[in-house]
Design an enzyme around this catalytic site. Sequence first.
Site, mmCIF file in Angstrom:
data_model
loop_
_atom_site.group_PDB
_atom_site.id
_atom_site.type_symbol
_atom_site.label_atom_id
_atom_site.label_comp_id
_atom_site.label_asym_id
_atom_site.label_seq_id
_atom_site.Cartn_x
_atom_site.Cartn_y
_atom_site.Cartn_z
ATOM 1 N N SER A 124 105.062 58.278 90.482
ATOM 2 C CA SER A 124 103.646 58.188 90.849
ATOM 3 C C SER A 124 102.786 58.329 89.611
ATOM 4 O O SER A 124 103.117 59.075 88.688
ATOM 5 C CB SER A 124 103.320 59.313 91.825
ATOM 6 O OG SER A 124 101.927 59.437 91.955
ATOM 7 N N TYR A 149 104.247 68.568 94.600
ATOM 8 C CA TYR A 149 104.609 67.164 94.821
ATOM 9 C C TYR A 149 104.649 66.421 93.486
ATOM 10 O O TYR A 149 105.621 65.735 93.160
ATOM 11 C CB TYR A 149 103.583 66.501 95.762
ATOM 12 C CG TYR A 149 103.533 65.005 95.649
ATOM 13 C CD1 TYR A 149 104.508 64.204 96.231
ATOM 14 C CD2 TYR A 149 102.512 64.366 94.923
ATOM 15 C CE1 TYR A 149 104.476 62.824 96.095
ATOM 16 C CE2 TYR A 149 102.467 62.998 94.787
ATOM 17 C CZ TYR A 149 103.453 62.230 95.374
ATOM 18 O OH TYR A 149 103.413 60.869 95.229
ATOM 19 N N LYS A 153 107.850 64.630 91.117
ATOM 20 C CA LYS A 153 107.893 63.273 90.551
ATOM 21 C C LYS A 153 108.232 63.359 89.062
ATOM 22 O O LYS A 153 109.070 62.610 88.559
ATOM 23 C CB LYS A 153 106.551 62.556 90.753
ATOM 24 C CG LYS A 153 106.249 62.208 92.187
ATOM 25 C CD LYS A 153 107.245 61.184 92.737
ATOM 26 C CE LYS A 153 106.996 60.847 94.176
ATOM 27 N NZ LYS A 153 108.084 60.076 94.798
ATOM 28 N N PHE A 178 100.081 53.348 91.544
ATOM 29 C CA PHE A 178 98.706 53.808 91.645
ATOM 30 C C PHE A 178 98.408 54.015 93.147
ATOM 31 O O PHE A 178 99.172 54.715 93.789
ATOM 32 C CB PHE A 178 97.785 52.882 90.829
ATOM 33 C CG PHE A 178 97.928 53.275 89.363
ATOM 34 C CD1 PHE A 178 99.096 52.974 88.663
ATOM 35 C CD2 PHE A 178 96.985 54.055 88.739
ATOM 36 C CE1 PHE A 178 99.294 53.429 87.352
ATOM 37 C CE2 PHE A 178 97.166 54.505 87.432
ATOM 38 C CZ PHE A 178 98.318 54.185 86.743
HETATM 39 C C1 UD1 Z 1 96.502 60.981 96.384
HETATM 40 C C2 UD1 Z 1 97.184 62.145 95.721
HETATM 41 C C3 UD1 Z 1 98.196 61.623 94.721
HETATM 42 C C4 UD1 Z 1 99.209 60.751 95.438
HETATM 43 C C5 UD1 Z 1 98.486 59.633 96.185
HETATM 44 C C6 UD1 Z 1 99.468 58.891 97.076
HETATM 45 C C7 UD1 Z 1 95.604 64.008 95.806
HETATM 46 C C8 UD1 Z 1 94.666 64.879 95.036
HETATM 47 N N1 UD1 Z 1 96.186 63.019 95.124
HETATM 48 O O1 UD1 Z 1 95.813 60.205 95.397
HETATM 49 O O2 UD1 Z 1 98.842 62.702 94.085
HETATM 50 O O3 UD1 Z 1 100.119 60.202 94.523
HETATM 51 O O4 UD1 Z 1 97.466 60.161 97.035
HETATM 52 O O5 UD1 Z 1 98.841 57.805 97.671
HETATM 53 O O6 UD1 Z 1 95.801 64.186 96.994
HETATM 54 N N2 UD1 Z 1 88.587 60.119 99.528
HETATM 55 C C9 UD1 Z 1 87.441 60.353 100.258
HETATM 56 N N3 UD1 Z 1 87.563 60.703 101.575
HETATM 57 C C10 UD1 Z 1 88.782 60.816 102.203
HETATM 58 C C11 UD1 Z 1 89.945 60.568 101.445
HETATM 59 C C12 UD1 Z 1 89.816 60.221 100.109
HETATM 60 O O7 UD1 Z 1 86.316 60.275 99.733
HETATM 61 O O8 UD1 Z 1 88.834 61.147 103.398
HETATM 62 C C13 UD1 Z 1 88.456 59.710 98.107
HETATM 63 C C14 UD1 Z 1 89.109 60.659 97.127
HETATM 64 O O9 UD1 Z 1 88.221 61.669 96.740
HETATM 65 C C15 UD1 Z 1 89.480 59.693 95.988
HETATM 66 C C16 UD1 Z 1 89.771 58.381 96.705
HETATM 67 O O10 UD1 Z 1 89.134 58.478 97.964
HETATM 68 O O11 UD1 Z 1 88.366 59.505 95.128
HETATM 69 C C17 UD1 Z 1 91.259 58.124 96.920
HETATM 70 O O12 UD1 Z 1 91.835 59.244 97.568
HETATM 71 P P1 UD1 Z 1 93.327 59.211 98.172
HETATM 72 O O13 UD1 Z 1 93.507 57.989 98.985
HETATM 73 O O14 UD1 Z 1 93.564 60.528 98.839
HETATM 74 O O15 UD1 Z 1 94.241 59.055 96.881
HETATM 75 P P2 UD1 Z 1 94.290 59.948 95.530
HETATM 76 O O16 UD1 Z 1 93.590 61.234 95.698
HETATM 77 O O17 UD1 Z 1 93.852 59.075 94.417
#
Ligand code: UD1
Length: 338
Positions: A124, A149, A153, A178
């Site tokens: 990841s 987690y 990785k 990503f």
């Molecule tokens: C997350 C994990 C990462 C993992 C990946 C797998 C965390 C901190 N990171 O990545 O380790 O490898 O998932 O797919 O959990 N967001 C919102 N509202 C929501 C959900 C997300 O605003 O309800 C925003 C988050 O703040 C972020 C973006 O959407 O800016 C993407 O979030 P998400 O889909 O959870 O992925 P990551 O946090 O990038």
Amino acid sequence: MAILVTGGCGFIGSHTCVELARAGYDLVVADNFHNAKEEVCNRIETLTGRPLRVYRCDVREEAALCRIFEEQTIEAVIHFAGWKAVGESTRLPLEYYDNNLSGTVTLCKVMQRYGCKRLVFSSSATVYGEENPSPLTEDMPVGQVANPYARTKLFNEWVVKDLCAADPTFCGILLRYFNPIGAHPSGTMGEDPNGIPNNLMPYITGVAVGKLPKLMVFGNDYPTPDGTGIRDYIHVVDLARGHVAAVQYALAHTGAEVINLGTGVGYSVLDVVHAFEEANDLAIPYEIAPRRPGDVTIYCADPSKAERLLGWRAEYGIHDMCRDSWRWQKNNPNGYEE
Ligand code: UD1
């Protein structure tokens, strides 16, 4: 000769099975169905038009893995099996270390015993941590990984690298994903998280289908054009094709390679919301909420190594990802449970 896909019934694994079959590979799946539904097998079979060979087993069970290698001729392994929820990993660190690390070590031992020396591992982008600036390149030092987690990785990457160093005839490809979103364009396979989703796209589709009232946007005070966090979202079918390219590469090379699988293009949370609304002609109600602890401002791949080594690049754009995610959710409001 077949490719063994551990965790082949999960979100990325199932799409990879379909792409492997399309590319002409024979495949065998090992899955313990901890986080996957049996119905996935039927969907894979329908899409590939052939029966799926599935072993219901856990990769930590050495004897069960040996049986697969006894009964099948495995030329390479794609290893997806593992637990993947960041929040859960902070509550259940031992389970994460046991599942994710013991699983990989046991699998590698069995591969070694049967002379199978081609491994593609599901890593990841989280291993880059918070310090490295985007675009992230594979030669950057890994960062401070903030949760169990992410550490599994990182440690697993070392397991594979150390094995390649000890046996120069082994090939280990460490794919750093990503943000995988989207679903199979047929609308029959997609992401089916347990409970309330943590990740952005399943949350958006949950709102769109009426299961969740509104999206919480975690922070609009980041130093980005619209203040929301930027990520490199990649269509799961592109990611699956990246695994096919990685297997092809592994069959012809030795040594360890770390390779990013991303598009190189970043979108903010609000970009994704608006792309989803446009692609599907729907409104997604949202509210700005405080930042989520552990989130970073921007996380984007430099995908040039994948193109150079594997001849692979992402083809789907954000609208395709939004359209396919919604088609899956709309056709399967309860995921794989009818
Ligand atoms: C997350 C994990 C990462 C993992 C990946 C797998 C965390 C901190 N990171 O990545 O380790 O490898 O998932 O797919 O959990 N967001 C919102 N509202 C929501 C959900 C997300 O605003 O309800 C925003 C988050 O703040 C972020 C973006 O959407 O800016 C993407 O979030 P998400 O889909 O959870 O992925 P990551 O946090 O990038």
